[in-house]
Every structure is written in C-alpha cells, then in structure tokens.
Design a protein around this motif. Structure first.
Motif, PDB file in Angstrom:
ATOM      1  N   SER A  49       2.735  -8.707  -5.357  1.00 28.41           N
ATOM      2  CA  SER A  49       3.044  -7.289  -5.189  1.00 28.41           C
ATOM      3  C   SER A  49       4.338  -6.919  -5.913  1.00 28.41           C
ATOM      4  O   SER A  49       5.287  -7.706  -5.969  1.00 28.41           O
ATOM      5  CB  SER A  49       3.194  -6.938  -3.710  1.00 28.41           C
ATOM      6  OG  SER A  49       1.997  -7.199  -3.010  1.00 28.41           O
ATOM      7  N   ASP A  50       4.338  -5.729  -6.489  1.00 28.66           N
ATOM      8  CA  ASP A  50       5.544  -5.193  -7.109  1.00 28.66           C
ATOM      9  C   ASP A  50       6.514  -4.838  -5.985  1.00 28.66           C
ATOM     10  O   ASP A  50       6.196  -4.009  -5.127  1.00 28.66           O
ATOM     11  CB  ASP A  50       5.201  -3.941  -7.915  1.00 28.66           C
ATOM     12  CG  ASP A  50       6.391  -3.411  -8.706  1.00 28.66           C
ATOM     13  OD1 ASP A  50       7.538  -3.755  -8.359  1.00 28.66           O
ATOM     14  OD2 ASP A  50       6.170  -2.629  -9.651  1.00 28.66           O
ATOM     15  N   PRO A  51       7.679  -5.472  -5.914  1.00 26.75           N
ATOM     16  CA  PRO A  51       8.604  -5.199  -4.809  1.00 26.75           C
ATOM     17  C   PRO A  51       9.017  -3.732  -4.730  1.00 26.75           C
ATOM     18  O   PRO A  51       9.433  -3.274  -3.665  1.00 26.75           O
ATOM     19  CB  PRO A  51       9.800  -6.112  -5.109  1.00 26.75           C
ATOM     20  CG  PRO A  51       9.704  -6.431  -6.557  1.00 26.75           C
ATOM     21  CD  PRO A  51       8.242  -6.456  -6.875  1.00 26.75           C
ATOM     22  N   ARG A  52       8.875  -3.005  -5.863  1.00 28.11           N
ATOM     23  CA  ARG A  52       9.230  -1.597  -5.844  1.00 28.11           C
ATOM     24  C   ARG A  52       8.143  -0.735  -5.232  1.00 28.11           C
ATOM     25  O   ARG A  52       8.350   0.458  -4.979  1.00 28.11           O
ATOM     26  CB  ARG A  52       9.505  -1.112  -7.273  1.00 28.11           C
ATOM     27  CG  ARG A  52      10.713  -1.791  -7.938  1.00 28.11           C
ATOM     28  CD  ARG A  52      10.780  -1.496  -9.404  1.00 28.11           C
ATOM     29  NE  ARG A  52       9.567  -2.001 -10.100  1.00 28.11           N
ATOM     30  CZ  ARG A  52       9.349  -1.851 -11.406  1.00 28.11           C
ATOM     31  NH1 ARG A  52      10.235  -1.215 -12.156  1.00 28.11           N
ATOM     32  NH2 ARG A  52       8.255  -2.343 -11.947  1.00 28.11           N
ATOM     33  N   MET A  53       6.967  -1.352  -4.973  1.00 26.88           N
ATOM     34  CA  MET A  53       5.839  -0.593  -4.443  1.00 26.88           C
ATOM     35  C   MET A  53       5.463  -1.003  -3.018  1.00 26.88           C
ATOM     36  O   MET A  53       4.494  -0.490  -2.468  1.00 26.88           O
ATOM     37  CB  MET A  53       4.618  -0.784  -5.360  1.00 26.88           C
ATOM     38  CG  MET A  53       4.843  -0.324  -6.795  1.00 26.88           C
ATOM     39  SD  MET A  53       5.266   1.426  -6.895  1.00 26.88           S
ATOM     40  CE  MET A  53       3.712   2.160  -6.362  1.00 26.88           C
ATOM     41  N   ILE A  54       6.214  -1.936  -2.455  1.00 26.06           N
ATOM     42  CA  ILE A  54       5.919  -2.376  -1.089  1.00 26.06           C
ATOM     43  C   ILE A  54       6.420  -1.331  -0.100  1.00 26.06           C
ATOM     44  O   ILE A  54       7.570  -0.889  -0.178  1.00 26.06           O
ATOM     45  CB  ILE A  54       6.568  -3.741  -0.798  1.00 26.06           C
ATOM     46  CG1 ILE A  54       5.967  -4.828  -1.703  1.00 26.06           C
ATOM     47  CG2 ILE A  54       6.385  -4.120   0.668  1.00 26.06           C
ATOM     48  CD1 ILE A  54       6.600  -6.192  -1.523  1.00 26.06           C
ATOM     49  N   LYS A  55       5.545  -0.947   0.799  1.00 27.23           N
ATOM     50  CA  LYS A  55       5.952   0.040   1.803  1.00 27.23           C
ATOM     51  C   LYS A  55       5.819  -0.567   3.199  1.00 27.23           C
ATOM     52  O   LYS A  55       5.068  -1.514   3.438  1.00 27.23           O
ATOM     53  CB  LYS A  55       5.088   1.301   1.707  1.00 27.23           C
ATOM     54  CG  LYS A  55       3.606   1.077   1.986  1.00 27.23           C
ATOM     55  CD  LYS A  55       2.849   2.388   1.910  1.00 27.23           C
ATOM     56  CE  LYS A  55       1.355   2.178   2.198  1.00 27.23           C
ATOM     57  NZ  LYS A  55       0.602   3.432   2.163  1.00 27.23           N
ATOM     58  N   GLY A  56       6.553  -0.028   4.113  1.00 26.74           N
ATOM     59  CA  GLY A  56       6.504  -0.507   5.485  1.00 26.74           C
ATOM     60  C   GLY A  56       5.235  -0.063   6.186  1.00 26.74           C
ATOM     61  O   GLY A  56       4.586   0.915   5.796  1.00 26.74           O
ATOM     62  N   ILE A  57       4.867  -0.785   7.221  1.00 24.79           N
ATOM     63  CA  ILE A  57       3.656  -0.442   7.980  1.00 24.79           C
ATOM     64  C   ILE A  57       3.980  -0.242   9.461  1.00 24.79           C
ATOM     65  O   ILE A  57       3.150  -0.479  10.330  1.00 24.79           O
ATOM     66  CB  ILE A  57       2.562  -1.509   7.802  1.00 24.79           C
ATOM     67  CG1 ILE A  57       3.091  -2.898   8.171  1.00 24.79           C
ATOM     68  CG2 ILE A  57       2.033  -1.504   6.381  1.00 24.79           C
ATOM     69  CD1 ILE A  57       2.012  -3.975   8.155  1.00 24.79           C
ATOM     70  N   GLY A  58       5.211   0.168   9.725  1.00 28.47           N
ATOM     71  CA  GLY A  58       5.544   0.489  11.103  1.00 28.47           C
ATOM     72  C   GLY A  58       6.654  -0.366  11.667  1.00 28.47           C
ATOM     73  O   GLY A  58       7.436  -0.988  10.945  1.00 28.47           O
ATOM     74  N   ALA A  59       6.707  -0.390  12.976  1.00 30.02           N
ATOM     75  CA  ALA A  59       7.755  -1.121  13.691  1.00 30.02           C
ATOM     76  C   ALA A  59       7.153  -1.879  14.869  1.00 30.02           C
ATOM     77  O   ALA A  59       6.032  -1.598  15.296  1.00 30.02           O
ATOM     78  CB  ALA A  59       8.831  -0.157  14.182  1.00 30.02           C
TER      79      ALA A  59
END
Length: 270
Positions: A49-59
């Motif tokens: 994965s491109d580290p600039r495109m990784i998004k969070g999926i919650g908490a």
C-alpha cells in the motif's frame, strides 16, 4: 466501510458512557477509584500500500484504566477509621476463602472474636510486633484484639498510630500492641482486578504484593479517625458525559449520512 467505522464509534462512546456512569454512581463510595476509557485508532494497509493513501478505519477501546490518585480525606472521629495519606493498600484476608484482597477503604470495626474486619469476612493484616510495637516479623497476620490482658483487665478501646502501630487499651490503664498495619504496593497497580466493595485482587499484570510499614519508603502514613472518599470529581465527570454524548450523536449522524448516500447511489442505478 463507513457503516462499520461509525458503528465501532457508537460502541466506543457507549463504553465511555458506561464508565462515566459508573464513576458518577460511586461518587460517595469510600476508597473508590475512578476509571478512564483509553482509545486507539485502527489503521489497515498492506506492505504494497502507498503510505500516502492509507486511511484509518475507526477506533477501538484500548483499555479502561483506574486512576489511583488520592481522594479527599474526611475526618470521622472513629478510632478504626483509617486513611492512607500516600501510596499503599490495606491488605485484607478472607476468613472464608483465605484469599487476600486489597483496599483503600479504611472503615474497619472489631467483630465478636476480636478480629479487625471490614464488616464482612475480610480481616486486616498486620505485622507481628513486641509489646512496645516493634516489628518482629515480615509475614502479615490477622489483626486480633484480646478481650482481656495478662492481668485480666477487660478491653476498652483501640488506637492506630501514624506509623501503623495498633494499640489496644484495657480497663487497668495499660496498653498492648496488637501489631503494625501491613501496607501493600504493586509494580503496576493499574493491573489490579476490581472485585467490588472497593476491593482489588492481584493479577499477573499487577504483580504480587510487596509489604511494608506505613511511613517507610514509598508507603504513606496513616491518619486515624479519617476516611478516604472517592476520587471522582463530579464536575469533571459531567463534562466528560456531555463529550461522550456528543461523540455518540456524531457517530449516529455519520451512519445516517452514509445511509442517505447509499440510497442515492441505489436510486441512480434504478
């Protein structure tokens, strides 16, 4: 994906609301220690994965930690009401199971057999001492007051010194040391297991108890005639309650918005 992210947020807010409600419910519980909900973000991505495109999926709830800060000290005048003015726990051994529990609630009394108890089966643990109150052993034992002394005089009262020495008074004017209060400490007190009634049990996380006399090393002194109240700050908890409620509402709104977007996409395809 947004549905599950917001659903986790709802569950987290519900957990926090439960912790705050528990704190508020115990604002008048002697020796109670408030809990704090700790959260952590969740991120998912592969090695490609491109580290600039990784998004969070919650908490997620990382833990519910206890705050062992000192609560307010209330003077009661009771001879066996004892507050610890620093670190440490009273050690109490159950007469029924033999298990040892730990508490900051120093509201004690004397039962019909002369044992100093918490009003239940748990007996206060003390170090053995000589007649002058000098500690003679390092293995804690049950604190028991003899109904009469060697001269046959009857027991009339008890006092506990700041250094932990428990002294019984008798009708002939003499005093006799019962023992020295044994205070317990732990490497990781936040790892103690709550079992109710302001009592805790040792776990593998907390480590085993280390014992010492009041006023020595890391252990606080004792204050007789006083009780440590709950360390819950009601104003702080009410502010936290409002914040948790807003978080719950925001996550619910996010689910509602995601539903509307999904419905719009479905309508476009129909």
């Amino acid at each position: 994906m947004s549905f599950y992210t917001s659903l986790n947020g709802l569950k987290n807010s519900q957990t926090e609301l439960g912790v705050i409600a528990h704190n508020i419910a115990n604002v008048e519980t002697n020796g109670f220690k408030k809990g704090n909900t700790q959260f952590a973000d969740i991120v998912a991505g592969s090695a490609q994965s491109d580290p600039r495109m990784i998004k969070g999926i919650g908490a997620t709830v990382e833990g519910i930690t206890q705050n062992f800060g000192l609560g307010p000290i209330e003077q009661t005048g009771g001879a066996l009401d004892i507050a610890i003015t620093g670190d440490g726990f009273f050690a109490m051994r159950s007469a029924d199971s033999g298990n040892t529990v730990y508490t900051r609630n120093g509201a004690f009394g004397v039962d019909e057999a002369g044992f100093i108890t918490d009003g239940g089966p748990n007996r206060l643990q003390v170090f053995p001492t000589d007649a002058d109150g000098n500690i003679t052993g390092t293995t804690p034992m049950d604190a028991q007051i003899a109904p009469t002394n060697a001269a046959g005089a009857e027991y009339v009262g008890v006092v506990v010194g700041a250094d932990g020495v428990v002294s019984a008074s008798y009708a002939d004017g003499s005093t006799e040391a019962v023992g020295n209060v044994a205070l317990a400490s732990f490497i990781t007190p936040t790892g103690l297991k709550q079992i109710g009634s302001s009592n805790w049990e040792a776990t593998g996380i907390s480590g085993q108890a280390n014992y010492g006399a009041p006023g020595t090393g890391q252990y606080g002194s004792l204050m007789s005639g006083s009780i440590e109240r709950s360390n819950v700050d009601i104003a702080e908890e009410l502010v936290g309650l409002i914040t948790a409620q807003r978080n719950f509402q925001a996550n619910a709104k996010a689910i509602d918005t995601a539903t509307q977007i999904s419905q719009t996409v479905i309508n476009l395809r129909s």
